[in-house]
Write an enzyme that holds these catalytic residues in place. Structure first.
Site, PDB file in Angstrom:
ATOM      1  N   HIS A  90       2.938  -3.254  -5.080  1.00  0.00           N
ATOM      2  CA  HIS A  90       2.288  -1.851  -5.038  1.00  0.00           C
ATOM      3  C   HIS A  90       2.452  -1.045  -3.726  1.00  0.00           C
ATOM      4  O   HIS A  90       2.569  -1.860  -2.796  1.00  0.00           O
ATOM      5  CB  HIS A  90       0.757  -1.715  -5.301  1.00  0.00           C
ATOM      6  CG  HIS A  90       0.062  -0.645  -5.500  1.00  0.00           C
ATOM      7  ND1 HIS A  90      -0.249   0.034  -4.531  1.00  0.00           N
ATOM      8  CD2 HIS A  90      -0.423   0.067  -6.699  1.00  0.00           C
ATOM      9  CE1 HIS A  90      -1.062   1.250  -5.033  1.00  0.00           C
ATOM     10  NE2 HIS A  90      -1.131   1.233  -6.268  1.00  0.00           N
ATOM     11  N   GLU A 107       5.442   4.990  -9.605  1.00  0.00           N
ATOM     12  CA  GLU A 107       4.524   5.370  -8.769  1.00  0.00           C
ATOM     13  C   GLU A 107       4.832   6.262  -7.654  1.00  0.00           C
ATOM     14  O   GLU A 107       4.966   5.746  -6.522  1.00  0.00           O
ATOM     15  CB  GLU A 107       3.378   4.519  -8.532  1.00  0.00           C
ATOM     16  CG  GLU A 107       2.860   3.946  -9.517  1.00  0.00           C
ATOM     17  CD  GLU A 107       1.268   3.141  -9.075  1.00  0.00           C
ATOM     18  OE1 GLU A 107       0.563   3.646  -9.875  1.00  0.00           O
ATOM     19  OE2 GLU A 107       1.333   2.356  -8.596  1.00  0.00           O
TER      20      GLU A 107
HETATM   21  P1  PGA Z   1      -4.550   6.431  -8.762  1.00  0.00           P
HETATM   22  O1  PGA Z   1      -3.859   5.156  -8.369  1.00  0.00           O
HETATM   23  O2  PGA Z   1      -4.698   6.384 -10.006  1.00  0.00           O
HETATM   24  O3  PGA Z   1      -5.911   6.470  -7.925  1.00  0.00           O
HETATM   25  O4  PGA Z   1      -3.854   7.485  -8.067  1.00  0.00           O
HETATM   26  C1  PGA Z   1      -2.823   4.554  -9.225  1.00  0.00           C
HETATM   27  C2  PGA Z   1      -2.265   3.312  -8.483  1.00  0.00           C
HETATM   28  O5  PGA Z   1      -2.312   3.307  -7.278  1.00  0.00           O
HETATM   29  O6  PGA Z   1      -1.826   2.502  -9.306  1.00  0.00           O
END
Ligand code: PGA
Length: 225
Positions: free
Chosen positions: A98, A147
């Protein structure tokens, strides 16, 4: 629509006490439907992992459990680490790489590859988070979450069209059949627009997953596509 399975994954990060975690599972577990084209995963922090798994089992809830991280060591004398072998029987998935871990913990591509290898070896499904379509995808990765950094926790999601383009590129690059999800400021308002894209196999949700009601609404958007 490809009619394939959609993954909805809650990433709680460092949120929720044990009591709050169980209350969420009880509420969401009772409210969501068990559908063959829907897989819902909750990723609590390590303190709640065992109890969450137990609550799901006892309640026969259509939920799976994921860990937010795993050790790069095999186990043994590594204080504070949780080895992949210790997650067996508790979680079926583990998030790796992540962006918060890459930046705050200086997690490297080599460490990420190791974690994926260790997780895969014991039968856990490694979910790799990547910021763009250029990122390395180590062998053993079972699922990918695209992401973009700007969208994480910002309230500014990528556009469904751009996410679709990036995810299509990621899928083409590895001409295999790995599911690729979108993550970053997903809410019940925008979830459906992402899920309707033909190459987006689901959503990884941080902030909006914390509220059980909001999370159930996101799941309900799968019913309508
Ligand atoms: P968020 O986080 O939905 O708060 O933007 C997503 C993530 O970091 O997996």
């Amino acid at each position: 629509m490809d009619g394939g399975v959609k993954w909805i994954i809650a990433n709680w990060k460092s949120n929720k006490t044990l009591t709050e975690s169980i209350a969420w599972v009880e509420e969401v577990g009772h409210k969501i439907e068990n559908r063959p084209n829907l897989k819902v995963v909750v990723c609590p922090s390590f303190v709640a992992l065992g109890e969450v798994a137990h609550t799901i089992k006892v309640g026969h809830f259509p939920l799976m459990v994921g860990a937010q991280n795993v050790s790069r060591f095999e186990g043994g004398a590594h204080t504070g680490e949780v080895a992949a072998t210790q997650l067996v029987g508790v979680a079926s998935m583990v998030m790796v790489g992540h962006s918060e871990r890459r930046t705050e913990e200086d997690e490297t591509d080599d460490e990420i590859a190791l974690k994926i290898q260790l997780a895969q070896r014991v039968g856990l499904m490694p979910l790799l988070c990547v910021p763009d379509e250029e990122a390395e995808i180590p062998q053993g990765t079972a699922m990918i979450a695209y992401e973009p950094i700007f969208a994480i926790g910002s309230g500014v999601a990528d556009t469904p069209a751009d996410a679709e383009a990036k995810i299509t590129a990621i899928k083409a690059k590895f001409s295999n059949q790995l599911p690729v999800l979108y993550g970053g400021s997903v809410t019940s308002q925008n979830a459906k627009a992402f899920l309707e894209q033909p190459h987006i196999d689901g959503l990884l949700i941080g902030h909006a997953s914390l509220d059980a009601e909001e999370f159930v609404k996101i799941i309900e958007s799968v019913y309508t596509i």
